[in-house]
Motif scaffolding. Structure first.
Motif, PDB file in Angstrom:
ATOM      1  N   TYR A   1     -17.095  -9.547   7.008  1.00  0.00           N
ATOM      2  CA  TYR A   1     -16.800 -10.962   7.301  1.00  0.00           C
ATOM      3  C   TYR A   1     -16.877 -11.214   8.794  1.00  0.00           C
ATOM      4  O   TYR A   1     -17.430 -12.230   9.238  1.00  0.00           O
ATOM      5  N   GLY A   2     -16.294 -10.292   9.562  1.00  0.00           N
ATOM      6  CA  GLY A   2     -16.318 -10.459  11.022  1.00  0.00           C
ATOM      7  C   GLY A   2     -17.736 -10.466  11.559  1.00  0.00           C
ATOM      8  O   GLY A   2     -18.108 -11.341  12.338  1.00  0.00           O
ATOM      9  N   VAL A   3     -18.538  -9.517  11.089  1.00  0.00           N
ATOM     10  CA  VAL A   3     -19.927  -9.452  11.542  1.00  0.00           C
ATOM     11  C   VAL A   3     -20.650 -10.730  11.154  1.00  0.00           C
ATOM     12  O   VAL A   3     -21.396 -11.317  11.955  1.00  0.00           O
TER      13      VAL A   3
ATOM     14  N   PHE B   1     -14.084  -6.606   4.699  1.00  0.00           N
ATOM     15  CA  PHE B   1     -13.384  -7.340   5.752  1.00  0.00           C
ATOM     16  C   PHE B   1     -14.163  -7.275   7.062  1.00  0.00           C
ATOM     17  O   PHE B   1     -14.348  -8.285   7.748  1.00  0.00           O
ATOM     18  N   LYS B   2     -14.650  -6.078   7.362  1.00  0.00           N
ATOM     19  CA  LYS B   2     -15.414  -5.926   8.594  1.00  0.00           C
ATOM     20  C   LYS B   2     -16.696  -6.750   8.525  1.00  0.00           C
ATOM     21  O   LYS B   2     -17.113  -7.366   9.510  1.00  0.00           O
TER      22      LYS B   2
ATOM     23  N   ARG C   1     -12.704  -2.605   0.335  1.00  0.00           N
ATOM     24  CA  ARG C   1     -12.096  -3.819   0.885  1.00  0.00           C
ATOM     25  C   ARG C   1     -12.214  -3.824   2.410  1.00  0.00           C
ATOM     26  O   ARG C   1     -12.493  -4.844   3.023  1.00  0.00           O
ATOM     27  N   GLU C   2     -12.011  -2.651   3.006  1.00  0.00           N
ATOM     28  CA  GLU C   2     -12.122  -2.501   4.452  1.00  0.00           C
ATOM     29  C   GLU C   2     -13.516  -2.894   4.928  1.00  0.00           C
ATOM     30  O   GLU C   2     -13.681  -3.666   5.875  1.00  0.00           O
TER      31      GLU C   2
ATOM     32  N   ARG D   1      -9.841   0.615  -1.689  1.00  0.00           N
ATOM     33  CA  ARG D   1      -9.332   0.153  -0.403  1.00  0.00           C
ATOM     34  C   ARG D   1     -10.393   0.261   0.689  1.00  0.00           C
ATOM     35  O   ARG D   1     -10.507  -0.610   1.550  1.00  0.00           O
ATOM     36  N   HIS D   2     -11.184   1.291   0.627  1.00  0.00           N
ATOM     37  CA  HIS D   2     -12.243   1.404   1.634  1.00  0.00           C
ATOM     38  C   HIS D   2     -13.305   0.345   1.444  1.00  0.00           C
ATOM     39  O   HIS D   2     -13.848  -0.189   2.426  1.00  0.00           O
TER      40      HIS D   2
ATOM     41  N   ALA E   1     -19.377 -13.700  10.634  1.00  0.00           N
ATOM     42  CA  ALA E   1     -18.924 -14.834  11.443  1.00  0.00           C
ATOM     43  C   ALA E   1     -19.662 -14.859  12.771  1.00  0.00           C
ATOM     44  O   ALA E   1     -20.159 -15.908  13.212  1.00  0.00           O
ATOM     45  N   ILE E   2     -19.769 -13.679  13.401  1.00  0.00           N
ATOM     46  CA  ILE E   2     -20.454 -13.639  14.693  1.00  0.00           C
ATOM     47  C   ILE E   2     -21.936 -13.906  14.517  1.00  0.00           C
ATOM     48  O   ILE E   2     -22.551 -14.633  15.304  1.00  0.00           O
TER      49      ILE E   2
ATOM     50  N   THR F   1       0.826  -1.198   0.000  1.00  0.00           N
ATOM     51  CA  THR F   1       0.000   0.000   0.000  1.00  0.00           C
ATOM     52  C   THR F   1       0.867   1.258   0.000  1.00  0.00           C
ATOM     53  O   THR F   1       0.677   2.142  -0.834  1.00  0.00           O
ATOM     54  N   ASP F   2       1.818   1.206   0.907  1.00  0.00           N
ATOM     55  CA  ASP F   2       2.685   2.368   1.033  1.00  0.00           C
ATOM     56  C   ASP F   2       3.418   2.622  -0.285  1.00  0.00           C
ATOM     57  O   ASP F   2       3.518   3.753  -0.754  1.00  0.00           O
TER      58      ASP F   2
END
Lengths: 476, 432
Positions: B36-38, B33-34, B29-30, B26-27, B40-41, B2-3
């Motif tokens: 996926y976490g939600v 990703f979040k 993708r962000e 990129r946002h 999963a829970i 990224t950098d």
């Protein structure tokens, strides 16, 4: 009976405590006592209670054994002539009749007259042992109390003695943990060695045929029985892989969300809910797998099969139509659900242990949160997460109830998740829950399987703990 | 990476539009990703809801049962007041039921057999008790309320119906017709199934209850608690407060950590080999079960107690020692009382875990059928989780709802224990 003895002993030693305390006070009027009166009382109590308690427990644990040995050693010849299991059954019946019960087997001829005599003798021996134990315990209590009573003098260092006893007792408590390990290893190894005398260890570990039936008659089909455990290992492995495929991603993503995204309020709600999932007994998961997941998976696959039959994928369709309620996929999926909280809470701890400075550095370079997690946090936490996964694998291998209720009994070497397979733990349960002699190859085989299971899980746990520990040290 | 992209963009003078585009990507993708976490829970919580929902759905009907009110003529020719057990009350009741419905029994008595199947096996016991207690009712026509059989009960609950071929059904057409007629006559009553809590295991689903298993589990937990708690707390105190740092202590520590991860079924093998075959303790007794569970719970209790002791600040210890207390006095008079809430919480959770454990109990013979309530820790007994396993294996349909009901009872006990642990933690937890 034992309960009454214990109550009497408790009352007696309390009385000794009170008396010794009073005596200590009275005798300490001239000289100043070294220890407080309570410690003198406690010292007397220890001497009154502990030896008697040990005798009572030993007596009640071993008197059945002693009685059996005595009876067998002096049994009449007709009984001595019997083979070992019959003789044991006879002695057992003699004890039952002696205690006023009904014999469990029918004994004829010499044996039926011998049974009455033996029964009378058994009740005599039983009475003698019971009285012997009781008298020994009473003597021990009285002598102990007397000895302690004589020591109740002002200059006696009762506190130090009591504290020394307490620390020995505490050490004995922690030695129980070691004794348990020794007990586990000894019982598994001992019985397994007897098993490997009948079945060579190489055949057990590498044989591909598992049919532990021992025929009653020699001319029956399959009279030898086969103890090749490879199908069980494959079945266990297959179910473990399915479970990890479910629990791994879901658990890991839950942990990432909890550790990196969720605020304290959400955490306070989500964590306890996941803990409930961990607290549900495994037999409940088994019930869920057998009566909810199994039938619905079967219906689903049969439906797909019905769509495919007659089409280009006819073979697959036919196969899917034959899918049963019990299959590796059901057991594995439900076990995966069970493991989610396990994986997520361990990974959560590990992700939290990654130093904040690493994250801050990444943010300072302009990375987004997910980029930080993927390129900085996870690589840093990787060894710890690997350790968590290893622990979950060891759980999956040792899990019993879900597979017993949902995986089936057919020992076949297959990697097809829609087949019924069997696992090491299922076979241990099946081998040991029927009615059979304890010493048959069948029951001993269960100990061979248990030893394998113990060794594998021990290696996994050991490796996992090592990995997690080195990882922790890295960031401390 | 990224950098690197950013630097190059700056250096090569990439347009702001390009930068915006990459930032947008990129946002996105962000957010993914979040998500996926939600997800999963959500999946984990969804499974929990499904699990509990299914159990309540399957089990709630078991708390309800039906009785039939019927008139019985206690024919003195068929009942011997001195020996009421000799009377075939099932047949007697069935005949009167048929008479009430206006059905003639045939030569082979097939009608009364069908009717008998609709009634509970408990009818005979209840009638015997009635006649034994009031022998004067013989010869009278009395009205009694009797339990109905499991299949008839399921029919009234709407779980069995008249669909499918008659020969494969639990109830034939004639029986269904009678059941409907009895309901239309208003003689069928629904009521709370108290028998589920006052009876023990039985081969007849309508007579099966959880009492024996609950008592067995309670006795077992009593044995477990009275062994695992003192020994576990003692071991933890030794390791945390007294043990000299050295080889033996290290070995004990490693040992305890490994014991905590040994599969529960291995403890069952240990119990079978040591307690039953070597020490000859009675099979399938709460004593052996409690011993095995105590060994299993021990590492958990030790680990929980140690962390509670660790949480007590050293200043307490030092203050006690400075005032002239001995080491033992400092620990038992000051440190342990302060650690007690943590010890209790950990112990209760360990006990709740032991309550739900099944696999080791199967190996020590607890799967056998035990119809009564255990009287002592040495008498044969069942346990709640094992009862769930046994009932789940039973082929009778009526056992399914009872299995789910037994699970609900088990879960209620576990919820109570865990709630107590949470309450203790909330109420007494102290931050230093």
């Amino acid at each position: 009976m034992l309960l009454i003895y214990l109550l009497v002993l408790a009352v007696f030693s309390t009385a000794v405590f009170v008396l010794a305390r009073r005596a200590a006070r009275r005798r300490a009027t001239v000289v100043k006592a070294h220890s407080a009166a309570g410690y003198h009382g406690a010292w007397a109590l220890i001497w009154a209670a502990v030896p008697a308690l040990i005798i009572l427990i030993l007596a009640s644990t071993f008197d059945a054994r002693i009685e059996r040995t005595v009876l067998i050693a002096s049994a009449p010849e007709a009984v001595q002539a019997l083979d070992a299991p019959r003789r044991a059954a006879f002695i057992e019946d003699a004890r039952i009749v002696g205690a006023g019960g009904m014999p469990r087997q029918i004994w004829t001829g010499d044996l039926s007259t011998a049974l009455q005599e033996e029964a009378a003798r058994a009740s005599r021996v039983d009475g003698a042992l019971a009285w012997g134990g009781l008298i020994a315990a009473i003597l021990a209590a009285l002598i102990g109390a007397g000895l302690a009573w004589r020591q109740t003098r002002p200059e006696f260092r009762a506190r130090n003695r009591v504290e020394a006893f307490v620390s020995v007792a505490l050490f004995a408590c922690s030695a129980v943990a070691i004794l348990t390990t020794i007990g586990i290893v000894a019982s598994l190894v001992f019985e397994s060695l007897r098993f490997f005398q009948t079945v060579p260890i190489t055949e057990f570990l590498f044989g591909t045929q598992w049919s532990p039936q021992i025929a009653i008659r020699a001319d029956q089909v399959g009279s030898t029985g086969a103890f090749g455990a490879v199908p069980l290992f494959v079945g266990t492995f297959l179910i473990m892989v399915i479970a990890m495929l479910v629990a791994g991603p879901i658990g890991l993503f839950s942990a990432i969300y909890l550790a990196e995204y969720a605020g304290p309020k959400r955490r306070a709600v989500i964590k306890p809910v996941l803990e409930i999932l961990a607290g549900v007994p495994t037999v409940v998961y088994g019930f869920f797998a057998a009566l909810t997941v199994g039938p619905s998976f079967r219906a689903f696959f049969n439906w797909i099969g019905a769509q495919l039959v007659g089409g280009p994928l006819d073979g697959l369709g036919q196969h899917l139509l034959l899918v049963q309620n019990q299959m590796a996929l059901v057991a594995g999926a439900v076990m995966g659900i069970m493991l989610i909280p396990f994986v997520s809470s361990l990974s959560d701890d590990i992700i939290n242990a990654v130093p904040q400075s690493l994250r801050d550095g990444s943010y300072a370079m302009g990375a987004t949160r997910s980029e930080t997690i993927k390129r900085v946090v996870l690589p840093a936490a990787l060894p710890g997460i690997a350790g968590a996964f290893l622990l979950a694998v060891s759980r999956a291998i040792g899990e019993t109830m879900i597979v017993t209720m949902a995986a089936g009994l057919a020992a076949r070497t297959t990697l097809n998740p829609l087949d019924t397979v069997t696992t090491v733990t299922v076979q241990i349960v099946t081998l040991l829950t029927g009615d059979q002699e304890f010493d048959s190859a069948k029951t001993l085989a269960a100990f061979g399987l248990g030893l394998t299971l113990f060794v594998v899980t021990l290696i996994l746990n050991f490796a996992a703990q090592r990995i997690v520990q080195t990882y922790r040290e890295q960031y401390d | 990476m990224t950098d690197a992209t950013l630097t190059r963009a700056g250096a090569s003078g990439r347009s702001t539009a390009q930068l915006r585009k990459s930032l947008k990507r990129r946002h996105a993708r962000e957010r993914r990703f979040k998500l996926y976490g939600v997800l999963a829970i959500a999946i984990a919580i969804g499974f929990l809801a499904l699990l509990l929902g299914r159990i309540i759905e399957q089990g709630h009907t078991a708390f309800w049962t039906h009785t039939v009110q019927t008139e019985v003529y206690l024919d003195p020719a068929r009942i011997d007041p001195a020996y009421p057990e000799g009377t075939n009350f099932d047949q007697l009741v069935a005949e009167q039921q048929l008479a009430r419905l206006g059905v003639q029994d045939d030569e082979a008595m097939s009608a009364s057999r069908d009717m008998r199947q609709l009634m509970s096996a408990g009818v005979a016991f209840e009638m015997q008790r009635l006649v034994r207690e009031n022998p004067e009712v013989i010869g009278d026509r009395i009205t009694v309320t009797l339990p109905i059989g499991a299949d008839a009960d399921l029919y009234y609950k709407g779980e069995l119906d008249g669909e499918g071929e008659e020969q494969f059904r639990r109830l034939n057409d004639r029986q269904i017709l009678w059941l409907d007629q009895m309901r239309d006559q208003g003689r069928i009553q629904g009521q709370f199934n108290t028998g589920l809590f006052t009876r023990s295991d039985s081969t007849q689903p309508e007579l099966a209850g959880v009492l024996g298993a609950v008592v067995g589990s309670a006795l077992m937990l009593l044995v477990t608690a009275s062994l695992a708690l003192p020994i576990g707390v003692g071991a933890a105190i030794y390791l945390e407060e007294f043990a000299p740092k050295g080889r033996i202590t290290d070995i004990i520590e490693v040992n305890i950590n490994n014991l905590a991860a040994v599969p529960s079924i291995v403890y069952g093998l240990l119990g079978l080999a040591v307690f039953i075959n070597w020490m000859h303790l009675p099979r399938s007794s709460p004593l052996v079960g409690g011993l095995v569970l105590a060994l299993m719970a021990l590492p958990t209790v030790i680990i929980a107690t140690r962390s509670a002791l660790k949480a007590v600040p050293p200043s307490i210890r030092e203050a006690a020692l400075a005032m002239g207390a001995s080491r033992t006095q400092a620990v038992f008079h000051h440190v342990l009382p302060l650690a007690m809430p943590g010890v209790m919480t950990g112990s209760i959770i360990a006990m709740a875990h032991a309550l739900g454990e099944t696999a080791p109990l199967l190996l020590i013979g607890m799967v056998s059928f035990v119809p009564g309530v255990p009287e002592a820790v040495t008498s044969p007994s069942s346990a709640l989780p094992v009862l769930v396993f046994i009932w789940e294996n039973a082929s009778e349909r009526a056992f399914h709802e009872r299995t789910a009901a037994a699970i609900m009872v088990l879960l209620v006990f576990m919820i109570i224990m865990n709630a107590a642990a949470i309450y203790l933690r909330r109420r007494f937890e102290r931050r230093w």
